[in-house]
Scaffold this motif. Structure first.
Motif, short mmCIF file in Angstrom:
data_model
loop_
_atom_site.label_atom_id
_atom_site.label_comp_id
_atom_site.label_asym_id
_atom_site.label_seq_id
_atom_site.Cartn_x
_atom_site.Cartn_y
_atom_site.Cartn_z
N LEU A 133 8.62 9.32 16.74
CA LEU A 133 9.07 7.94 16.70
C LEU A 133 8.25 7.19 15.65
O LEU A 133 7.03 7.14 15.73
CB LEU A 133 8.86 7.29 18.08
N LEU A 134 8.93 6.64 14.65
CA LEU A 134 8.26 5.93 13.57
C LEU A 134 8.59 4.45 13.70
O LEU A 134 9.76 4.08 13.69
CB LEU A 134 8.76 6.45 12.22
N VAL A 135 7.58 3.62 13.81
CA VAL A 135 7.82 2.19 14.01
C VAL A 135 7.13 1.38 12.91
O VAL A 135 5.92 1.46 12.75
CB VAL A 135 7.28 1.71 15.38
N ASP A 136 7.92 0.60 12.19
CA ASP A 136 7.36 -0.18 11.09
C ASP A 136 7.06 -1.60 11.55
O ASP A 136 7.92 -2.27 12.11
CB ASP A 136 8.37 -0.22 9.92
N ALA B 234 0.82 -1.22 0.00
CA ALA B 234 0.00 0.00 0.00
C ALA B 234 0.85 1.27 0.00
O ALA B 234 0.40 2.34 -0.42
CB ALA B 234 -0.93 0.00 1.22
N GLY B 235 2.09 1.15 0.49
CA GLY B 235 2.95 2.33 0.55
C GLY B 235 3.28 2.80 1.96
O GLY B 235 3.80 3.90 2.16
N LYS B 236 3.05 1.94 2.94
CA LYS B 236 3.27 2.33 4.35
C LYS B 236 4.76 2.54 4.65
O LYS B 236 5.14 3.56 5.22
CB LYS B 236 2.70 1.26 5.29
N THR B 237 5.57 1.57 4.25
CA THR B 237 7.01 1.69 4.53
C THR B 237 7.60 2.85 3.74
O THR B 237 8.45 3.58 4.25
CB THR B 237 7.72 0.35 4.18
N THR B 238 7.13 3.05 2.54
CA THR B 238 7.59 4.20 1.75
C THR B 238 7.24 5.51 2.45
O THR B 238 8.04 6.44 2.50
CB THR B 238 6.97 4.15 0.33
N THR B 239 6.05 5.56 3.03
CA THR B 239 5.63 6.76 3.77
C THR B 239 6.56 7.02 4.96
O THR B 239 7.00 8.16 5.17
CB THR B 239 4.17 6.60 4.26
N LEU B 240 6.88 5.97 5.71
CA LEU B 240 7.81 6.15 6.84
C LEU B 240 9.19 6.60 6.32
O LEU B 240 9.85 7.42 6.95
CB LEU B 240 7.98 4.86 7.64
N GLY B 241 9.58 6.05 5.16
CA GLY B 241 10.86 6.44 4.57
C GLY B 241 10.89 7.92 4.21
O GLY B 241 11.89 8.61 4.42
N VAL B 242 9.78 8.43 3.71
CA VAL B 242 9.70 9.86 3.41
C VAL B 242 9.75 10.66 4.71
O VAL B 242 10.44 11.67 4.82
CB VAL B 242 8.41 10.20 2.63
N MET B 243 9.05 10.16 5.72
CA MET B 243 9.03 10.89 7.00
C MET B 243 10.41 10.97 7.63
O MET B 243 10.74 11.97 8.27
CB MET B 243 8.07 10.20 7.97
N CYS C 4 13.01 9.72 14.66
CA CYS C 4 13.62 8.41 14.87
C CYS C 4 12.81 7.34 14.16
O CYS C 4 11.60 7.25 14.33
CB CYS C 4 13.66 8.13 16.36
N HIS C 5 13.47 6.54 13.35
CA HIS C 5 12.80 5.53 12.55
C HIS C 5 13.25 4.14 13.00
O HIS C 5 14.42 3.80 12.86
CB HIS C 5 13.19 5.78 11.08
N VAL C 6 12.35 3.36 13.55
CA VAL C 6 12.66 1.97 13.89
C VAL C 6 12.20 1.13 12.71
O VAL C 6 11.01 0.94 12.50
CB VAL C 6 11.94 1.53 15.18
N ARG C 7 13.18 0.64 11.95
CA ARG C 7 12.81 0.02 10.67
C ARG C 7 12.35 -1.41 10.87
O ARG C 7 12.59 -2.03 11.89
CB ARG C 7 13.99 0.12 9.71
N VAL D 106 2.78 4.22 14.29
CA VAL D 106 2.99 2.77 14.23
C VAL D 106 2.33 2.24 12.96
O VAL D 106 1.14 2.45 12.73
CB VAL D 106 2.37 2.06 15.46
N VAL D 107 3.13 1.58 12.14
CA VAL D 107 2.63 0.97 10.91
C VAL D 107 2.28 -0.49 11.18
O VAL D 107 3.05 -1.20 11.84
CB VAL D 107 3.71 1.05 9.80
N GLU D 108 1.14 -0.91 10.70
CA GLU D 108 0.77 -2.32 10.82
C GLU D 108 0.12 -2.80 9.54
O GLU D 108 -0.63 -2.07 8.91
CB GLU D 108 -0.24 -2.53 11.96
#
Ligand code: ADP
Ligand code: MG
Length: 241
Positions: A162-165, A47-56, A88-91, A195-197
């Motif tokens: 804090l961004l958590v994938d 859907a583009g969730k990880t890409t969104t966190l990457g932009v953030m 902060c991005h927790v990949r 938080v991405v799920e």
């Protein structure tokens, strides 16, 4: 009151388009991260969730639209620059050093400038289990404990965002509940948490706001309590395509 209204969101994306090379993956999305809240970002695989966190977090540069951190326009900033101003991005994948002990993983995390004392205090207060296991090699931790360590490493830098994938991917429900408690506690201290799920709607219970994504677009933005319908639509749509 005026002042409060003027305080900028810790992070926001406005009409952002982004992707990989010439392939556009995000087709103009708006997302706002709020201070002191957990925001959940849901959607099916691709859907583009990880890409969104990457932009953030600055791993990916928007091709158009605006990326704002604390009200500053930072489209050109890279990940290191955004980390320095508190993003902060927790990949995905619980990145810890498997051949180092829990304690030494924290030492490595502090080498980016965070105080080791602060990092250790945050880690062991939030996750007493990590304290018990501080001399254990990180590679031998359970999946949940690895996720705790990955979160703790990020938190020691006192981030404002804090961004958590994929927080709960592959973990047992009890551990997931524990992780969400920790994430909620972090938000209560004033951090804006995302938080991405992919599968778990447990995030909806903890989050105040939810975004649901499908095919690189936001199809729902609003209260997490009303997000269920959009979640079903997104997953049914992906199953049909
Ligand atoms: N490094 C990459 N190079 C090219 N395309 C990618 C890359 N990473 C992801 N994509 C594509 O971008 C889309 C969105 O992926 P992603 O953001 O990882 O989705 P999600 O996290 O929601 O599963 C997918 O179509 C995926 O194939
Ligand atoms: Mg992903």
């Amino acid at each position: 009151m005026l002042t409060a209204a003027r305080v900028a969101a810790p992070l926001s994306l406005r009409d952002v388009r982004a992707g990989y090379g010439r392939i556009e993956v995000l087709h103009g999305i708006d997302v706002e991260v709020r201070r002191g809240e957990v925001t959940t970002l849901l959607g099916p695989n691709g859907a583009g969730k990880t890409t969104t966190l990457g932009v953030m977090s600055g791993l990916i540069t928007p091709s158009s639209g605006c990326r704002h951190v604390q009200g500053r326009h930072v489209n050109g900033a890279d990940a290191a620059a955004l980390a320095r101003i508190g993003v902060c991005h927790v990949r995905e994948g619980r990145s810890v050093f498997p051949n180092l002990t829990v304690a030494d993983n924290l030492v490595v995390a502090s080498s980016s400038g965070a105080s080791l004392d602060r990092l250790t205090e945050v880690a062991f207060t939030l996750f007493p289990r990590l304290k018990e296991r501080r001399t254990q090699l990180a590679g031998t931790l359970s999946g949940g404990e690895k996720q705790m360590l990955a979160l703790a490493r990020g938190l020691g830098t006192d981030p404002s965002v804090l961004l958590v994938d994929e927080l709960s991917m592959g973990l047992a429900p009890l551990v997931v509940a524990e992780l969400y408690e920790a994430v909620a506690a972090v938000a209560q201290q004033g951090v804006g948490v995302v938080v991405v799920e992919q599968f778990a709607t447990i995030g909806l219970r903890v989050a105040s706001r939810a975004y649901v994504m499908a095919h690189g677009q936001v199809i729902y933005a609003g209260s997490s309590a009303d997000a269920e319908d959009a979640v079903h639509t997104a997953y049914l749509g992906s199953a049909a395509s």
